[in-house]
Write an enzyme that holds these catalytic residues in place. Structure first.
Site, PDB file in Angstrom:
ATOM      1  CB  THR A  76       9.287  -1.732  -0.534  1.00  0.00           C
ATOM      2  OG1 THR A  76       9.123  -0.318  -0.727  1.00  0.00           O
ATOM      3  CG2 THR A  76      10.610  -2.004   0.166  1.00  0.00           C
ATOM      4  CB  VAL A 107       2.955  -5.344   1.641  1.00  0.00           C
ATOM      5  CG1 VAL A 107       3.297  -5.945   2.991  1.00  0.00           C
ATOM      6  CG2 VAL A 107       1.438  -5.366   1.432  1.00  0.00           C
ATOM      7  CG  HIS A 108       6.317  -0.067   1.692  1.00  0.00           C
ATOM      8  ND1 HIS A 108       6.693   0.313   0.422  1.00  0.00           N
ATOM      9  CD2 HIS A 108       5.119   0.544   1.929  1.00  0.00           C
ATOM     10  CE1 HIS A 108       5.780   1.124  -0.081  1.00  0.00           C
ATOM     11  NE2 HIS A 108       4.821   1.276   0.806  1.00  0.00           N
ATOM     12  CG  ASP A 109       7.934  -1.813   7.144  1.00  0.00           C
ATOM     13  OD1 ASP A 109       8.703  -1.115   6.463  1.00  0.00           O
ATOM     14  OD2 ASP A 109       7.188  -1.342   8.023  1.00  0.00           O
ATOM     15  CG  LEU A 128      11.121  -7.023  -0.292  1.00  0.00           C
ATOM     16  CD1 LEU A 128      11.114  -8.443  -0.841  1.00  0.00           C
ATOM     17  CD2 LEU A 128      11.048  -6.004  -1.425  1.00  0.00           C
TER      18      LEU A 128
END
Length: 319
Positions: A196, A246-248, A250
Site C-alpha cells: 500500500t 493512500v492505503h485503503d 488499493l
C-alpha cells in the site's frame, strides 16, 4: 452481478476515499458498514460513516463497533487524520441514526442472511470481526472472501518500528482473525504496507481532487480534497515531503476488480509477546514453521495504473 461488501473501517482519510470509490462503482453493492475505533474514537468514526454514507447515497445499516481493543487501551491517530478523522473537511450532521446492532452482530447477521455472497473488507483494526467470530465461528465459511488492509511483511512499520497501525491497535484481534480465516474456503487477501505504501499521491493528484471539488460537483469531492490536503500536511511534517500514502483504496479496488496487484500465498502470524515487536506481522518466507499459507499477500503493485483508476473513478462518480 455486483459484488456485495460489508465494510469495517475506522474512517479516516484513506477510508473515506475507499468508501467513496465503492459508492462510485456500478459493479458494487455495499450491504453494511461497521464503525471501528482506530484513527479516531469510535463515536467520531461512526459520525463520519453516517454522514459520508448519506452524502454518497448509501442507505445501508451502519453499526457502531466496540470502543476499545480486546486487551489494550485505545490509541488514536488524530495527528495523522485530524481530531475528527477527516482532516480539514467539515461534514454535515447526519440526519439518521445508526443501526442499533453492535458492529459484531452486523457482521454475523449479514453473513447469515447472504451465505457465500458477502465479501468482508477490513480497513481498520480487527476488533469487531474478532468479536463476531465469538458469536458465529462459521464466519470464515459464510463469507465469500475477506480482504484486509493491514500489517507489514519484511517492511518497516508505520506505528512501531515493525508494526502497522491497523494491527498494532488490536494485535489479539488481528491474530484471531488471521488464525480463524486460515480455514476459509478461500484465503483472505492481505494488503500490507509494502504494497500500500507504493500508492503515493503527489501534488498532481491533490490538484486533481481540488479541481474536482471546485467544479460545482458532488459535495463529497470537497470533503475528500480538504481531507487529503491535511494528509499531505501530516506526511510533510513526518518527513515524507509533500505527498501522501493512500492505503485503503488499493485493497478496496483489488477486492472489487482483482486488478492492480498480484498475490502470493504466505503463512502470516501476529507477534503478541515481543517487548520490541508487539503487533508485528511475521511472514514465514522460508517455511520454517511448517504451516500452510494463511493469506494471499498483495504483491507486484501497478501503482501508476491504480492511481489513475482511482481518480478517474472518483472524477466520474462525483460530478
Amino acid at each position: 452481478m455486483p459484488t456485495t461488501f460489508l465494510v469495517d473501517c475506522d474512517t479516516g482519510i484513506d477510508d473515506a476515499l475507499a468508501l467513496s470509490y465503492l459508492a462510485c462503482r456500478d459493479d458494487v453493492e455495499v450491504a453494511g458498514i461497521v464503525s471501528t475505533g482506530g484513527n479516531v474514537p469510535v463515536d467520531a468514526v461512526h459520525r463520519n460513516n453516517l454522514a459520508l454514507a448519506e452524502l454518497l447515497g448509501l442507505t445501508v445499516p451502519i453499526a457502531r463497533g466496540a470502543d476499545q481493543a480486546l486487551v489494550e487501551p485505545p490509541m488514536y491517530a488524530d495527528d495523522t487524520h485530524g481530531p475528527q478523522g477527516l482532516g480539514h473537511a467539515v461534514l454535515p450532521e447526519p440526519s439518521r441514526a445508526g443501526d442499533p446492532r453492535s458492529g459484531a452482530q452486523l457482521w454475523v447477521d449479514l453473513a447469515r442472511e447472504r451465505p457465500g455472497e458477502l465479501v468482508g473488507l477490513v480497513l481498520g483494526p480487527h476488533t469487531n470481526l474478532a468479536l463476531a467470530l465469538e458469536i458465529e465461528p462459521e464466519l470464515p465459511r459464510l463469507l465469500k472472501r475477506l480482504h484486509i488492509m493491514g500489517g507489514a511483511i519484511n517492511h518497516r512499520g508505520n506505528t512501531g518500528p515493525t508494526s502497522e497501525w491497523n494491527i498494532a491497535v488490536d494485535p489479539e484481534a488481528a491474530q484471531r482473525v488471521l488464525t480463524e480465516f486460515a480455514t476459509a474456503l478461500r484465503l483472505p487477501v492481505l494488503g500490507a504496507l509494502q504494497a500500500t505504501e507504493q500508492i503515493v499521491f503527489t501534488a498532481t493528484e491533490l490538484e486533481r481532487l481540488e479541481h474536482l471539488a471546485a467544479a460545482d460537483s458532488h459535495p463529497v469531492a470537497r470533503i475528500l480534497a480538504d481531507a487529503v490536503r491535511f494528509y499531505f500536511e501530516f506526511h510533510r511534517a513526518d518527513g515524507f515531503g509533500w505527498t501522501a500514502h493512500v492505503h485503503d483504496p488499493l485493497v478496496t479496488a483489488h477486492a472489487v476488480t482483482g486488478e492492480f496487484a498480484s498475490t502470493r500465498p504466505l503463512a502470516v502470524d501476529v507477534e503478541l509477546a515481543g517487548t520490541l515487536t508487539r503487533g508485528q506481522t511475521v511472514g514465514d518466507e522460508l517455511g520454517r514453521w511448517g504451516r500452510e499459507a494463511t493469506v494471499e499477500l498483495l504483491t507486484a503493485v501497478r501503482s501508476a495504473e491504480f492511481v489513475e483508476h482511482l481518480l478517474t473513478t472518483l472524477e466520474t462518480g462525483l460530478r
